[in-house]
Design a protein around this motif. Structure first.
Motif, PDB file in Angstrom:
ATOM      1  N   ASP A 185      49.961  48.257  40.663  1.00  0.00           N
ATOM      2  CA  ASP A 185      49.102  47.425  41.499  1.00  0.00           C
ATOM      3  C   ASP A 185      47.639  47.561  41.079  1.00  0.00           C
ATOM      4  OD1 ASP A 185      51.200  46.600  43.295  1.00  0.00           O
ATOM      5  OD2 ASP A 185      51.159  48.628  44.108  1.00  0.00           O
ATOM      6  N   TYR A 186      46.939  46.415  41.048  1.00  0.00           N
ATOM      7  CA  TYR A 186      45.537  46.394  40.640  1.00  0.00           C
ATOM      8  C   TYR A 186      44.713  45.540  41.592  1.00  0.00           C
ATOM      9  CZ  TYR A 186      47.240  48.055  36.116  1.00  0.00           C
ATOM     10  OH  TYR A 186      47.827  48.778  35.120  1.00  0.00           O
ATOM     11  N   LEU A 187      43.434  45.868  41.682  1.00  0.00           N
ATOM     12  CA  LEU A 187      42.443  45.016  42.328  1.00  0.00           C
ATOM     13  C   LEU A 187      41.381  44.661  41.302  1.00  0.00           C
ATOM     14  CD1 LEU A 187      41.616  46.681  45.786  1.00  0.00           C
ATOM     15  CD2 LEU A 187      42.895  44.586  45.381  1.00  0.00           C
ATOM     16  N   ILE A 188      40.885  43.426  41.372  1.00  0.00           N
ATOM     17  CA  ILE A 188      39.728  43.041  40.565  1.00  0.00           C
ATOM     18  C   ILE A 188      38.676  42.503  41.527  1.00  0.00           C
ATOM     19  CG2 ILE A 188      40.759  40.771  40.046  1.00  0.00           C
ATOM     20  CD1 ILE A 188      39.110  40.818  37.410  1.00  0.00           C
ATOM     21  N   SER A 189      37.445  42.945  41.322  1.00  0.00           N
ATOM     22  CA  SER A 189      36.349  42.462  42.163  1.00  0.00           C
ATOM     23  C   SER A 189      35.173  42.084  41.272  1.00  0.00           C
ATOM     24  CB  SER A 189      35.934  43.531  43.179  1.00  0.00           C
ATOM     25  OG  SER A 189      35.347  44.628  42.520  1.00  0.00           O
ATOM     26  N   ALA A 190      34.316  41.225  41.813  1.00  0.00           N
ATOM     27  CA  ALA A 190      33.131  40.800  41.072  1.00  0.00           C
ATOM     28  C   ALA A 190      32.002  40.587  42.064  1.00  0.00           C
ATOM     29  CB  ALA A 190      33.423  39.509  40.315  1.00  0.00           C
ATOM     30  N   ASP A 191      30.772  40.565  41.542  1.00  0.00           N
ATOM     31  CA  ASP A 191      29.628  40.368  42.421  1.00  0.00           C
ATOM     32  C   ASP A 191      28.658  39.344  41.843  1.00  0.00           C
ATOM     33  OD1 ASP A 191      27.961  41.627  40.526  1.00  0.00           O
ATOM     34  OD2 ASP A 191      28.172  43.572  41.482  1.00  0.00           O
ATOM     35  N   LYS A 192      27.623  39.038  42.605  1.00  0.00           N
ATOM     36  CA  LYS A 192      26.690  38.019  42.144  1.00  0.00           C
ATOM     37  C   LYS A 192      25.703  38.531  41.116  1.00  0.00           C
ATOM     38  CE  LYS A 192      23.716  38.316  46.222  1.00  0.00           C
ATOM     39  NZ  LYS A 192      23.210  37.552  47.352  1.00  0.00           N
ATOM     40  N   LYS A 193      25.803  39.807  40.742  1.00  0.00           N
ATOM     41  CA  LYS A 193      24.988  40.327  39.637  1.00  0.00           C
ATOM     42  C   LYS A 193      25.791  40.336  38.336  1.00  0.00           C
ATOM     43  CE  LYS A 193      21.998  43.179  42.462  1.00  0.00           C
ATOM     44  NZ  LYS A 193      21.542  44.526  42.769  1.00  0.00           N
ATOM     45  N   SER A 194      26.949  39.672  38.328  1.00  0.00           N
ATOM     46  CA  SER A 194      27.842  39.477  37.177  1.00  0.00           C
ATOM     47  C   SER A 194      28.580  40.738  36.733  1.00  0.00           C
ATOM     48  CB  SER A 194      27.117  38.818  35.998  1.00  0.00           C
ATOM     49  OG  SER A 194      26.326  39.713  35.283  1.00  0.00           O
ATOM     50  N   ASN A 195      28.804  41.665  37.662  1.00  0.00           N
ATOM     51  CA  ASN A 195      29.618  42.852  37.369  1.00  0.00           C
ATOM     52  C   ASN A 195      31.072  42.619  37.771  1.00  0.00           C
ATOM     53  OD1 ASN A 195      27.386  44.631  36.593  1.00  0.00           O
ATOM     54  ND2 ASN A 195      26.785  44.420  38.734  1.00  0.00           N
ATOM     55  N   VAL A 196      31.983  43.082  36.918  1.00  0.00           N
ATOM     56  CA  VAL A 196      33.415  43.011  37.199  1.00  0.00           C
ATOM     57  C   VAL A 196      33.961  44.430  37.201  1.00  0.00           C
ATOM     58  CG1 VAL A 196      35.667  42.247  36.324  1.00  0.00           C
ATOM     59  CG2 VAL A 196      33.705  40.744  36.162  1.00  0.00           C
ATOM     60  N   THR A 197      34.793  44.753  38.207  1.00  0.00           N
ATOM     61  CA  THR A 197      35.435  46.065  38.286  1.00  0.00           C
ATOM     62  C   THR A 197      36.922  45.866  38.521  1.00  0.00           C
ATOM     63  OG1 THR A 197      33.430  46.942  39.312  1.00  0.00           O
ATOM     64  CG2 THR A 197      35.390  48.317  39.434  1.00  0.00           C
ATOM     65  N   VAL A 198      37.742  46.638  37.786  1.00  0.00           N
ATOM     66  CA  VAL A 198      39.193  46.616  37.970  1.00  0.00           C
ATOM     67  C   VAL A 198      39.631  48.012  38.388  1.00  0.00           C
ATOM     68  CG1 VAL A 198      41.448  46.217  36.878  1.00  0.00           C
ATOM     69  CG2 VAL A 198      39.473  44.792  36.241  1.00  0.00           C
ATOM     70  N   TYR A 199      40.428  48.067  39.478  1.00  0.00           N
ATOM     71  CA  TYR A 199      40.924  49.326  40.027  1.00  0.00           C
ATOM     72  C   TYR A 199      42.434  49.408  39.855  1.00  0.00           C
ATOM     73  CZ  TYR A 199      36.479  49.091  42.588  1.00  0.00           C
ATOM     74  OH  TYR A 199      35.157  48.983  42.935  1.00  0.00           O
ATOM     75  N   ASP A 200      42.921  50.577  39.455  1.00  0.00           N
ATOM     76  CA  ASP A 200      44.351  50.854  39.378  1.00  0.00           C
ATOM     77  C   ASP A 200      44.756  51.492  40.709  1.00  0.00           C
ATOM     78  OD1 ASP A 200      46.890  51.876  38.964  1.00  0.00           O
ATOM     79  OD2 ASP A 200      46.441  52.691  36.987  1.00  0.00           O
ATOM     80  N   LEU A 201      45.403  50.727  41.585  1.00  0.00           N
ATOM     81  CA  LEU A 201      45.762  51.229  42.914  1.00  0.00           C
ATOM     82  C   LEU A 201      46.853  52.288  42.848  1.00  0.00           C
ATOM     83  CD1 LEU A 201      45.748  47.947  45.033  1.00  0.00           C
ATOM     84  CD2 LEU A 201      43.875  49.463  44.450  1.00  0.00           C
TER      85      LEU A 201
END
Length: 189
Positions: free
Chosen positions: A11-27
């Motif tokens: 399971d994974y989560l991907i998130s992004a923000d308005k400063k153009s950063n992307v983060t992927v988490y291994d749940l």
């Protein structure tokens, strides 16, 4: 957004923000960050998703603002140090605002062309193959229903479909393999 690797069940989560950063988490690994990347968009990231292959995870992110684009980062599975990975541009999406981003795994496509990134924007939908990064089909919709606000890929029997809706109550269903409109209707609101 939440995604499950169909091969490993991870399971994974991907998130992004308005400063153009992307983060992927291994749940499955105590929320370990497997990707932290600044895509250096001039606009901000509005949509993101994950695609999976045997040995890679692909993080996809689209921006809205000036100089828009959709970019892909290839993450090696099982590697925690994924800093400074290059972001690959999908060239045909340059200066195209993407309001809804979907993914289709085309099981019937020839080898190497199975990943399809679906970018829904203002009065248009682009189907782009990855890793070739070429847009091979464009669906034009009426200017009366400008902004596509949501999209989803689903299977019905042997066929794969894309359903999308606009901000002004227009809904359309497209057969992805045949690239033909199957249904479209207007809602009350």
């Amino acid at each position: 957004r939440y995604f499950k690797d169909p091969e490993t069940g991870t399971d994974y989560l991907i998130s992004a923000d308005k400063k153009s950063n992307v983060t992927v988490y291994d749940l499955s690994n105590d929320y370990a960050k497997i990707l932290e990347a600044d895509l250096k968009y001039e606009g901000f990231i509005y949509n993101c998703l994950l695609m999976f292959d045997k040995d890679k995870i692909y993080a996809v992110a689209s921006s809205i603002g000036s100089n828009n684009n959709t970019k892909v980062i290839e993450i090696n599975k099982g590697t925690k140090d994924n800093k400074d990975l290059p972001a690959i541009d999908i060239q045909q999406s340059k200066d195209f605002n993407v309001y809804s981003l979907s993914y289709w795994y085309n099981e019937k496509a020839e080898e190497g062309k199975k990943h399809v990134i679906i970018q829904c924007g203002k009065s248009k939908v682009l189907l782009s193959e990855y890793p070739s990064n070429t847009t091979y089909h464009s669906i034009q919709i009426s200017d009366s229903y400008p902004y596509i606000s949501g999209s989803i890929v689903f299977k019905n029997g042997e066929k794969d479909y894309l359903a999308f809706s606009s901000t002004y109550g227009y809904v359309e269903v497209v057969d992805l393999a045949g690239k033909t409109k199957e249904h479209c209707w207007e809602t009350e609101s």
